[in-house]
Scaffold this motif. Sequence first.
Motif, short mmCIF file in Angstrom:
data_model
loop_
_atom_site.label_atom_id
_atom_site.label_comp_id
_atom_site.label_asym_id
_atom_site.label_seq_id
_atom_site.Cartn_x
_atom_site.Cartn_y
_atom_site.Cartn_z
N GLU A 1 50.56 39.39 37.53
CA GLU A 1 50.78 40.22 36.29
C GLU A 1 51.11 41.60 36.91
N HIS A 2 50.31 41.90 38.36
CA HIS A 2 50.16 43.27 38.96
C HIS A 2 51.68 43.07 39.58
N ILE A 3 52.77 43.62 39.82
CA ILE A 3 53.95 43.47 39.65
C ILE A 3 54.15 44.39 41.74
N HIS A 4 52.96 44.84 41.40
CA HIS A 4 53.05 46.10 42.85
C HIS A 4 51.77 45.59 43.79
N LYS A 5 51.58 44.97 43.79
CA LYS A 5 50.55 43.62 44.54
C LYS A 5 50.76 42.62 44.80
N PRO A 6 50.76 41.57 45.63
CA PRO A 6 51.07 39.91 45.88
C PRO A 6 49.89 39.51 45.40
N ALA A 7 49.73 38.64 44.44
CA ALA A 7 48.78 37.93 44.50
C ALA A 7 47.88 36.61 45.57
N ASP A 8 49.61 36.53 46.41
CA ASP A 8 49.49 35.98 47.05
C ASP A 8 50.14 35.82 48.49
N VAL A 9 49.90 35.35 50.09
CA VAL A 9 51.18 35.82 50.58
C VAL A 9 51.12 34.40 51.74
N ILE A 10 51.78 34.13 51.69
CA ILE A 10 52.01 32.90 52.91
C ILE A 10 53.41 33.08 53.99
N GLN A 11 53.04 32.67 55.47
CA GLN A 11 53.41 33.37 56.06
C GLN A 11 53.87 32.47 56.85
N ALA A 12 54.54 31.60 58.07
CA ALA A 12 54.58 30.51 58.62
C ALA A 12 56.09 30.88 59.79
N PRO B 1 59.06 33.82 58.45
CA PRO B 1 59.68 33.69 57.07
C PRO B 1 57.95 34.38 56.03
N THR B 2 58.48 34.29 55.16
CA THR B 2 57.44 34.88 54.55
C THR B 2 57.48 34.38 53.05
N ILE B 3 56.59 34.03 52.28
CA ILE B 3 56.61 34.34 50.97
C ILE B 3 55.54 34.94 49.91
N LEU B 4 56.02 35.72 49.22
CA LEU B 4 55.02 36.85 48.42
C LEU B 4 55.31 36.42 46.99
#
Length: 744
Positions: free
Chosen positions: A294-305, A287-290
């Motif tokens: 402000e920049h919709i083409h690049k995630p500001a933070d990502v978490i995977q677990a 599972p991944t959360i993005l």
Amino acid sequence: MEVKKLSISWQFLIVLVLILQILSALDFDPYRVLGVSRTASQADIKKAYKKLAREWHPDKNKDPGAEDKFIQISKAYEVLSNEEKRSHFDHYGDAGENQGHQKQQREYRFRHFHENFYFDEPFFHFPFNSERRDSIDEKYLLHFSHYVNEVVPDSFKKPYLIKITSDWCFSCIHIEPVWKEVVQELEGLGVGIGVVHAGYERRLAHHLGAHSTPAILGIINGKISFFHNAVVRENLRQFVESLLPGNLVEKLTAFAYKDYLSFGYVYVGLRGAEEMTRQYNVNVYAPTILIFKEHIHKPADVIQARGMKKQVIDDFITQNKYLLAARLTSQKLFHELCPVKRSLRQRKYCVVLLTAEATKLSKPFEAFLSFALANTQDTVRFVHVYSDRQQEFASTLLPDSDTFHGKSAVSILERRNTAGRVVYKTLEDPWTGSESDKFILLGYLDQLRKDPALLSSEAVLPDLTDELAPIFLFRWLYSASDYISDSWDSIFHSNWREMMPLLSLVFSALFILFGTVIIQAFSDSNEERESSPPDKEEAHEKTGKTEPSFTKEPSSKIPKKGFVEVTELTDVTYTSNLVRLRPGHINVVLILSNSTKTSLLQKFALEVYTFTGSSCLHFSFLSLDKHREWLEYLLEFAQDVAPIPNQYDKHFMERDYTGYVLALNGHKKYFCLFKPQKTVEEEEAMGSCSDLDSSLHLGESRGKSSGLGSRPIKGKLSKLSLWMERLLEGSLQRFYIPSWPELD
């Protein structure tokens, strides 16, 4: 032989269990607990309970057994304060709750014993000892103040599942295993749990609408929903899920942060998801959360677990729930992004960009956003405000000069209290986003770390306008939708006790509506059936009586009586017929003399006959020979209608008031006046309170009238019926007096 021994053993076991159960029931004696006799009154029981409750309250008594003792005292008072429970205890030794259920359980258990030698588990558990159950629910117990101040506000962030329970409740015991299992599962997912003991928290139980135990309900956004299905694990889980819009964990997280973020999800197994997973380098096996800002083409933070728990999700969302340079759209958001300074070590500074709405994507805003992205100080927060939407807020921070007109500006501020007081410093030049502007702002922030006195200006900021608040029409529609939904749910799921206020209101409205329609229909039909009396003059000439009788015609209006009841207004009847006349009632009084009594009474009865159907009208006559002073005192308040000459006028005692009619309202102290015609031959003039001739009948006219026959005298009242119609319409002028004079 062995079978016989086995039978004796089972019989002995039955007797032993029954003895233990009887002893456990007899162990609790509410009279002994409260220290009162079986003949004690309710006042004595209440007095004893208050005394013992104060003595054994756990907050005041530190004895280890104080809590158990206090529970016994409360339980004893609950039984003895209820006459039905007390009577049942006196006769059968228990409080009598769930009698039918207990009897059914006993029959069920004995039947199984005889048929299959089978004992279910609750048989050996004695429900009247609630220590075991209380230990399960103890940490979830709710009190009224705790519910109002904490649970309801928190229900806007997460749903709550609440159980209503009580002592002496077998059903409450039966659902305990399921409840415990569901609580352990849902609490780990972030669902709030609560337990209300109806015996000790009656006010809260009544507030929640629970009139029986056990009851299970859910609370979300302050709204209460009752659980109506069988108490099994899957049903309870579905009930909680129904309170929210997906998977339970995802729903809970999305609901908790719905005011800050928008949530969406992608199933990586679906066609078309491969491109997204490659673009953002997503591991499809975890599972991944993005988080996008402000920049919709690049995630500001990502978490995977692989085993992503709710606490991990909450921490991740909390760290990223604000934009890098969030826009201030409400006072609430301002409080969160720019908190008030708590101490010297907890200083929080806000760098505010004041810009026009159309320039968000321009160079000044992009430069401000890149500066915020490069910031590494935890004590500084970057925000921006649309100066055209928050004009008062922006004008407070900007100088009065025209330097910043139509341009962006940057201010550094620190909030000192919640009333709006701030210290701030605005950059001298407009913010253009150049490298020199960034260098100046960076220098101020570095200097601010060493010298907080850099913020030398003070101001009181006005509250921000809530830009995202729905307009009145939408708020009204939302409220109406919630009310209809609640009413629909109440009609099909609530018990009749909960529905009584609504049903009472509906039936009262229907009763008033249909009652008014029915009364109006009967009134209209009666008016159609009523008919007017025959020719008044001919009827009198035929009968020759003082109180005429009338023949009935199919087309005439028929009053309730066939005659007019006219009483004389004297000092004996004065109080009841005028002074203490009921509100809304009017006494119509004819003024006459001894010589005109017969003819005027006959004419008066004929004129007012059609109005005798009204119960609010009373008819009287006043003798002018006896009560002239009383009449002239009243006429002084209507001088525009009947002016009174000077009392030294030679004709003062000769004025003729015969034929005058007064409509007296005793309760409101006013009267209306009918003045008769001078003679039959003169111009007809209807007497009223606004258009009467101001002339009086002096001695000459009186002498003439006495010389004429009865017909000219009766002609004085020829327009009285028209005046009566105007009286009932309320169109006559009213003359008010301070008080009714005495009638000598």
